[in-house]
Design a protein around this motif. Structure first.
Motif, short mmCIF file in Angstrom:
data_model
loop_
_atom_site.label_atom_id
_atom_site.label_comp_id
_atom_site.label_asym_id
_atom_site.label_seq_id
_atom_site.Cartn_x
_atom_site.Cartn_y
_atom_site.Cartn_z
N VAL A 291 0.85 -1.20 0.00
CA VAL A 291 0.00 0.00 0.00
C VAL A 291 0.88 1.25 0.00
O VAL A 291 2.03 1.22 0.47
CB VAL A 291 -0.93 0.01 1.22
CG1 VAL A 291 -1.92 -1.15 1.13
CG2 VAL A 291 -0.13 -0.07 2.51
N PRO A 292 0.41 2.37 -0.52
CA PRO A 292 1.23 3.58 -0.59
C PRO A 292 1.78 4.02 0.76
O PRO A 292 2.90 4.54 0.84
CB PRO A 292 0.26 4.62 -1.16
CG PRO A 292 -0.75 3.82 -1.93
CD PRO A 292 -0.90 2.54 -1.18
N GLU A 293 0.99 3.80 1.81
CA GLU A 293 1.42 4.25 3.16
C GLU A 293 2.66 3.50 3.64
O GLU A 293 3.34 3.97 4.56
CB GLU A 293 0.27 4.04 4.16
CG GLU A 293 -0.95 4.89 3.89
CD GLU A 293 -1.81 4.38 2.75
OE1 GLU A 293 -2.65 5.16 2.25
OE2 GLU A 293 -1.64 3.21 2.36
N ALA A 294 2.96 2.34 3.03
CA ALA A 294 4.11 1.55 3.46
C ALA A 294 5.40 1.95 2.74
O ALA A 294 6.47 1.43 3.07
CB ALA A 294 3.84 0.07 3.21
N ILE A 295 5.33 2.88 1.79
CA ILE A 295 6.49 3.22 0.96
C ILE A 295 7.28 4.36 1.59
O ILE A 295 6.74 5.43 1.89
CB ILE A 295 6.03 3.62 -0.46
CG1 ILE A 295 5.29 2.45 -1.13
CG2 ILE A 295 7.23 4.04 -1.31
CD1 ILE A 295 4.61 2.83 -2.43
N ASP A 296 8.57 4.13 1.75
CA ASP A 296 9.46 5.17 2.28
C ASP A 296 10.07 6.00 1.15
O ASP A 296 10.10 7.23 1.22
CB ASP A 296 10.59 4.53 3.09
CG ASP A 296 11.56 5.56 3.64
OD1 ASP A 296 11.10 6.50 4.32
OD2 ASP A 296 12.77 5.45 3.36
N SER A 297 10.54 5.33 0.08
CA SER A 297 11.15 6.05 -1.04
C SER A 297 10.99 5.25 -2.31
O SER A 297 10.77 4.03 -2.28
CB SER A 297 12.63 6.32 -0.77
OG SER A 297 13.36 5.12 -0.67
N VAL A 298 11.14 5.93 -3.43
CA VAL A 298 10.98 5.33 -4.76
C VAL A 298 12.19 5.72 -5.61
O VAL A 298 12.55 6.90 -5.68
CB VAL A 298 9.70 5.83 -5.45
CG1 VAL A 298 9.51 5.14 -6.81
CG2 VAL A 298 8.48 5.61 -4.56
N THR A 299 12.79 4.74 -6.26
CA THR A 299 13.88 5.01 -7.20
C THR A 299 13.45 4.55 -8.59
O THR A 299 13.07 3.39 -8.78
CB THR A 299 15.17 4.28 -6.79
OG1 THR A 299 15.56 4.71 -5.48
CG2 THR A 299 16.30 4.59 -7.78
#
Length: 445
Positions: A291-299
């Motif tokens: 889920v989006p809330e679990a994402i810290d960063s995106v590469t």
């Protein structure tokens, strides 16, 4: 007799081509390109940029002879071609030839329809001219890619001018020498810069490609000439507008291998190199428990073109359509990427803005053009990754006719033409059998 120059070869190719001799699949592709182009133009019929272009061209115009899509208005041929080219390209939702990143239809379809309407020419003649103009644009684009774009030239505007000249020359019935002259004259008109992509100045370049191409053909019809090597000569356009041009790419397999047959159509209203980013993020979002809330960063990893086009701050809707960060945020946070997701309300959405800040772009030259790899770092320390080499809508995964029709209906509804969409679609599919384009243009008015 010496071998023809590349410019002369294009002139002979355009003049000699016959619609009935083209493969059925290629003739069908002309209708797909037109369906996509007109739908994109109708979708922005109410946009201030299109209305402004109409006002400007109306103030400059001559005899009223050609329809402006979705405006209840007609202009002179060059004015109508300008406004329709702007509209078709405005959302960055139009077709793309990936090897050159040219959007072929925007500069060539409007001259084809405007001249066919003015002169009472058949639907097949308009479609044929569209194909030939797109082929000329893409082949000249191949000769200067990738250095031309890398130097800052907006290749749809520049090479589109040559394509529009070829389209107009075919419909004017010019002979091989005159077609070559029209293409050569266009070399004195072709312009447009990448720096202007986030502004309306980009659309002036695309509109001018359509308009100036017609002008070049009209001058050629009056007997004006151009250098035999206007494109590939030592001081010709290709060298002036690029680094190491490859003129052989222009004529290699001309008439046998069609670059315009490799045209692609977008499922998302964004630069085509961002489609793999969106697809990868949608794939990740669909995984159980992610889920989006679990994402810290995106590469996001991609080639040089992806980073050059899309590693930018997002200040407005135009920026959003060419942003790695916005594309990733839409795929992961909203789970969709329709027209509304690239408009001002989405740009200003605090949740999307905060998510864009978590996205980092890195270069990876092992990935081909049009591909992307997205890696997520989760708050619990885990990671997740998705790589998309062939995004939806690409040459390897083309949109079907049914999907193009659905896209057309969506755009028509945005422009306020939902009630006409079915008739417009039917008229486009039947255009090759129509004695003229009047019926279609009446539906578009």
């Amino acid at each position: 007799m010496p071998d023809p120059t590349a410019t002369e070869a294009l002139g002979r190719f355009v003049a000699a081509s016959r619609w009935e001799e083209l493969p059925p699949a290629l003739r069908h592709e002309a209708k797909r390109a037109l369906l996509n182009h007109i739908g994109c133009a109708l979708g922005v019929a109410r946009d201030p940029a299109v209305r402004g272009a109409l006002r400007v061209m109306r103030g400059l115009g001559g005899r009223v002879e050609a329809t402006v899509f979705g405006q209840g208005a007609r202009l002179d041929v060059m004015g109508a071609a300008f406004v329709n080219a702007v509209a078709g390209n405005l959302l960055d939702y139009d077709d793309t030839h990936l090897d050159t990143v040219i959007h072929p239809a925007a500069p060539v379809a409007p001259p084809a329809l405007a001249l066919a309407e003015q002169r009472g020419l058949s639907g097949a003649a308009a479609l044929h001219a569209l194909l030939l103009g797109g082929e000329v644009a893409c082949r000249i684009g191949l000769a200067v890619s990738p250095g031309h774009y890398d130097r800052g030239w907006h290749i749809t505007s520049t090479c589109g001018t040559f394509g529009a000249a070829a389209t107009a020359a075919k419909l004017l019935g010019l002979d091989a020498a005159q077609v070559a002259a029209a293409i050569g004259i266009a070399s004195s008109e072709a312009a447009g810069t990448v720096e202007n992509l986030p502004t309306a100045a980009k659309n002036v370049g695309v509109g001018n490609a359509a308009r100036q191409g017609i002008l070049a053909a009209l001058f050629a019809a009056e007997g004006w000439e151009a250098a035999a090597q206007a494109i590939e000569g030592r001081l010709g356009w290709a060298r002036a507008a690029g680094d190491a041009a490859d003129p052989a790419a222009i004529a290699a397999g001309l008439g046998e291998r069609w670059e315009i047959a490799r045209n692609t159509y977008k499922p998302y209203p964004a630069g085509i190199v961002f489609h793999a980013v969106i697809d990868a993020c949608l794939e990740l979002r669909a995984r159980p428990g992610l889920v989006p809330e679990a994402i810290d960063s995106v590469t996001v990893a991609g080639d040089a073109l992806l980073l050059a086009r899309g590693d930018r701050p997002v200040r407005n809707a135009r920026d959003a359509r060419v942003s790695i960060h916005h594309a990733a945020a839409l795929g992961l946070l909203r789970g969709r990427a329709s027209v509304a997701e690239f408009e001002a309300a989405a740009v200003e959405d605090p949740a999307l803005a905060a998510f864009r800040a978590r996205v980092r772009a890195v270069r990876d030259e092992t990935l081909p053009r049009g591909a992307a790899r997205v890696t997520l770092r989760l708050l619990d320390g885990r990671s997740a990754e998705a790589t998309v080499l062939t995004p939806r809508g690409s040459e390897a995964r083309p949109l079907s006719d049914a999907e193009l029709e659905a896209k057309f209906r969506e755009n028509a509804a945005l422009g306020g033409f939902a009630d006409r969409a079915a008739a417009q679609i039917a008229a486009i599919w039947a255009l090759d059998a129509a004695p003229d384009v009047a019926g279609l243009m009446a539906l578009l008015a």
